[in-house]
Structure formats: C-alpha cells, structure tokens
Design a protein around this motif. Structure first.
Motif, PDB file in Angstrom:
ATOM      1  N   LYS A  30      20.347   0.916   5.383  1.00 20.25           N
ATOM      2  CA  LYS A  30      21.532   1.035   4.525  1.00 20.25           C
ATOM      3  C   LYS A  30      21.128   1.379   3.087  1.00 20.25           C
ATOM      4  O   LYS A  30      21.813   2.166   2.417  1.00 20.25           O
ATOM      5  N   ILE A  31      20.028   0.779   2.617  1.00 21.80           N
ATOM      6  CA  ILE A  31      19.530   1.099   1.275  1.00 21.80           C
ATOM      7  C   ILE A  31      19.158   2.580   1.208  1.00 21.80           C
ATOM      8  O   ILE A  31      19.511   3.284   0.251  1.00 21.80           O
ATOM      9  N   ALA A  32      18.433   3.061   2.240  1.00 13.74           N
ATOM     10  CA  ALA A  32      18.022   4.471   2.275  1.00 13.74           C
ATOM     11  C   ALA A  32      19.224   5.409   2.267  1.00 13.74           C
ATOM     12  O   ALA A  32      19.206   6.463   1.611  1.00 13.74           O
ATOM     13  N   LEU A  33      20.284   5.024   2.982  1.00 14.97           N
ATOM     14  CA  LEU A  33      21.484   5.848   3.029  1.00 14.97           C
ATOM     15  C   LEU A  33      22.109   5.988   1.645  1.00 14.97           C
ATOM     16  O   LEU A  33      22.446   7.101   1.206  1.00 14.97           O
ATOM     17  N   GLU A  47      10.723   6.082  -0.233  1.00 14.51           N
ATOM     18  CA  GLU A  47      10.926   6.454   1.166  1.00 14.51           C
ATOM     19  C   GLU A  47      10.260   5.450   2.107  1.00 14.51           C
ATOM     20  O   GLU A  47      10.847   5.026   3.110  1.00 14.51           O
ATOM     21  N   ALA A  48       9.030   5.055   1.796  1.00 10.48           N
ATOM     22  CA  ALA A  48       8.309   4.121   2.665  1.00 10.48           C
ATOM     23  C   ALA A  48       8.899   2.715   2.580  1.00 10.48           C
ATOM     24  O   ALA A  48       9.073   2.033   3.593  1.00 10.48           O
ATOM     25  N   THR A  49       9.217   2.270   1.367  1.00 11.23           N
ATOM     26  CA  THR A  49       9.752   0.916   1.186  1.00 11.23           C
ATOM     27  C   THR A  49      11.110   0.757   1.863  1.00 11.23           C
ATOM     28  O   THR A  49      11.431  -0.310   2.382  1.00 11.23           O
ATOM     29  N   PHE A  50      11.905   1.817   1.880  1.00 13.18           N
ATOM     30  CA  PHE A  50      13.233   1.746   2.483  1.00 13.18           C
ATOM     31  C   PHE A  50      13.212   2.040   3.985  1.00 13.18           C
ATOM     32  O   PHE A  50      14.254   2.039   4.631  1.00 13.18           O
ATOM     33  N   SER A  51      12.049   2.286   4.558  1.00  8.00           N
ATOM     34  CA  SER A  51      11.960   2.663   5.974  1.00  8.00           C
ATOM     35  C   SER A  51      11.831   1.433   6.875  1.00  8.00           C
ATOM     36  O   SER A  51      11.601   0.309   6.405  1.00  8.00           O
ATOM     37  N   TYR A  66       0.816  -1.213   0.000  1.00  9.51           N
ATOM     38  CA  TYR A  66       0.000   0.000   0.000  1.00  9.51           C
ATOM     39  C   TYR A  66       0.857   1.275   0.000  1.00  9.51           C
ATOM     40  O   TYR A  66       0.362   2.336  -0.365  1.00  9.51           O
ATOM     41  N   ILE A  67       2.094   1.178   0.460  1.00 12.99           N
ATOM     42  CA  ILE A  67       2.957   2.368   0.601  1.00 12.99           C
ATOM     43  C   ILE A  67       4.185   2.193  -0.298  1.00 12.99           C
ATOM     44  O   ILE A  67       5.321   2.211   0.154  1.00 12.99           O
TER      45      ILE A  67
END
Length: 343
Positions: free
Chosen positions: A234-237, A193-197, A188-189
């Motif tokens: 780590k992915i988000a970084l 940003e949401a997937t990497f959170s 749903y998200i």
C-alpha cells in the motif's frame, strides 16, 4: 580485571564510576578516568564484536544507546572508483592491500568471504565484493574495517552516512533507542523501492550477499508477515500515485496520497525510519503547493518540516544534505507556482 577494581590505579572500591561511553571499565574518580583516557580511548566503544549463530560475527551494544547518537566513524581501508578510466590509473586492490600495515591487512582478511582457499589477490577481490559500501559523493565503492561487521535487518536500528567535508568518512548512528545487548543492524537495501517491497522481493535483492534474511520482520509468522507485506504494498502504491497526480496537477489527490503514505509508514515506523524524512518532506511539498493554489490543507506545514529536520539531524549529514536540497527545491517550486498564478 574485577568490576570493583579501578582500571587506572588498580585499587579496590565499592562505588567505582563506570565509563559512560562504553560501560566496560570503571574508575575510583574522575582523576583516574582522565589519567587513563589516552590509553582507554583506543578501545572505548559502545559496542563489541561477537560470534553469532548463523551470522558469523555481529556488532552488539554494550550499553544503552540514544537515537541519533554516533556509534562509529571510519575511513576506508580499500577503495575503487566506479569510473573505469580511473581504475586503470589508480592502484589495484592488491597494491592497496600490500601498502597497508600488518594490523590493517589482518582486519581485511578476517572479513567474510566465500573463497578461503583462493590465492591472495582472489581473496582480496572476494572480500571487497562481499563487504563494500558505496561512496556516492565520490562515485566510488570502499571497504571499511569495522562497518562490515554490522549485519542486515529489514527493521534497522543503525544507519551510516558520509560526513560533510569528508565524503569517504562513514559515520554510523542509532536510528532509534538501542538497549544494551541488542545487535546493531542496518538496512543493506535502503532505497524506497526495496524498503517498500515484500519479504520475497527484498530477499531477491539480498541474494547479492548470499544469505537468507531472518530479521524480526522476515521471521514473523506467515499471517503477520503477509500483513506486513500488504502495508508495504500500500505504501508503494501511494508512492507511485503521487508523481502521477502531480503530472496532471491534481494537487488535492497528491496531498491525500502523500498523507496516506506517511500514515502507513508510521504504522511500521521502526522499519521505515530512514525513509521517514523524505516522506515528511514530500507531504510538506504537496501541502505548500496546495496552499498557494487555495486548496484546503489540514496539515501544519511547519510541523512537517520541523519533524523532518529533527530526524535528519539525528540520522547524519547525508540526510541533512538531502533535507536542505529538498527544502530549496520546494521553495523554488512555490515561487514558480506563485508567479504563474499571477500571470
């Protein structure tokens, strides 16, 4: 009806042919199957709707489904523009509802909402707010009759996309192979940003739908869930570092960050599947620019774009559109860098 009875002619048989699309009916031969198709096609689906503990209802695969296979295609039953001026001139939700057939009205009222005792216009509003999907090409939000039965998972096995030439039509496809009996779930998200959170951060986003996620990722034992959160962190970084490096044309660092990001995503591939085409294209972009600037590039650019194209084709027209846009953008960037290099 018995599994040994032909669905069309009603004769008994020991070696009937099951419908390959839904697996729920069987026939003596192809003649009986073709004769029954006009009637059967209305109910020929690769899924069924079932009551699920703690979820209300859900969509269950009735047969094995291949990656990229279309599962469902729907047009909206209720629609609102995001533009306030358009909303003032277009029919209200209640007016749209009253113009539906009785069967479509029943489909709407069966969808989940938290206001069972409210007045009709209040119920329609609650149902719409709890079950709508964005129609990005049309700047609108819409309610579909069957898609809301697809529950959420942080490791989805389906995704929906608009169709080229028909922006309001949603097509649901399998993002990976799905076994018979498996619940069909979407994310749903489904933003970067949401997937990497982390699990807790995703839950904050999911509070809009008023449920606590208990998918296979969020239900992991604490140690494993923390490890999963760390990978996503780590992915988000790396995701954040790439544009920072590119802002200063530190192309080699950007390539390394894009490569690391992709490798981390591949370590939890099923959870990242809908964002993988973009990650592949991002590394392809960095490598293409690096080549022009005479930097050493270990990746095969052609292999990256081929993987992104194959996966985008399987996920639907929305992904193909993004793929084509990105490729054009990369080609334009490369021409500009090449031109500036010669000056």
């Amino acid at each position: 009806m018995s599994d040994q009875t032909c669905w069309f002619c009603k004769k008994l048989g020991d070696s009937l042919l099951k419908c390959s699309a839904c697996g729920s009916v069987a026939y003596c031969n192809t003649t009986c199957q073709k004769s029954d198709w006009r009637k059967h096609k209305k109910n020929c689906r690769s899924y069924k709707i079932e009551a699920l503990p703690g979820k209300g209802f859900g969509m269950i695969a009735v047969r094995n489904i291949c990656q990229g296979e279309p599962i469902l295609k729907e047009n909206p039953i209720l629609l609102l523009s995001k533009d306030k001026k358009d909303r003032q001139t277009n029919p209200s939700l209640l007016e749209q509802f009253e113009n539906l057939s009785e069967s479509d009205q029943a489909k709407v009222l069966k969808l989940h909402h938290d206001n069972p005792d409210g007045k009709l216009h209040e119920k329609i509003q609650w149902i719409f707010e709890a079950n709508t999907i964005e129609v990005t090409p049309a700047n609108a939000v819409a309610l579909y009759p069957m898609i809301p039965r697809i529950n959420h998972s942080c490791s989805p096995n389906v995704v929906w996309s608009w169709q080229a030439g028909s922006p309001y039509t949603k097509q649901v496809r399998a993002v990976r192979s799905i076994a018979a009996g498996e619940e069909l779930c979407a994310n749903y998200i489904d933003s970067f940003e949401a997937t990497f959170s982390s699990c807790s951060q995703r839950q904050v986003c999911l509070n809009h739908w008023k449920f606590v996620c208990q998918c296979e990722v969020c239900s992991l034992p604490e140690k494993e869930r923390n490890a999963n959160d760390l990978i996503r962190q780590k992915i988000a970084l790396q995701h954040q570092l790439i544009p920072k490096y590119m802002a200063n044309w530190k192309i080699e660092q950007a390539v390394a960050a894009a490569r690391t990001k992709l490798e981390l995503m591949m370590s939890i591939k099923n959870q990242m599947i809908t964002t993988l085409p973009s990650a592949l294209l991002e590394l392809y972009e960095m490598c293409s620019l690096a080549k022009i600037l005479n930097c050493e590039v270990p990746e095969d650019c052609d292999a990256l774009i081929k993987q992104a194209k194959e996966l985008s084709d399987k996920l639907g027209d929305r992904f193909v559109h993004v793929f084509n846009q990105k490729v054009q953008q990369v080609e334009q960037e490369c021409r500009e860098v090449e031109r500036n290099k010669k000056q």
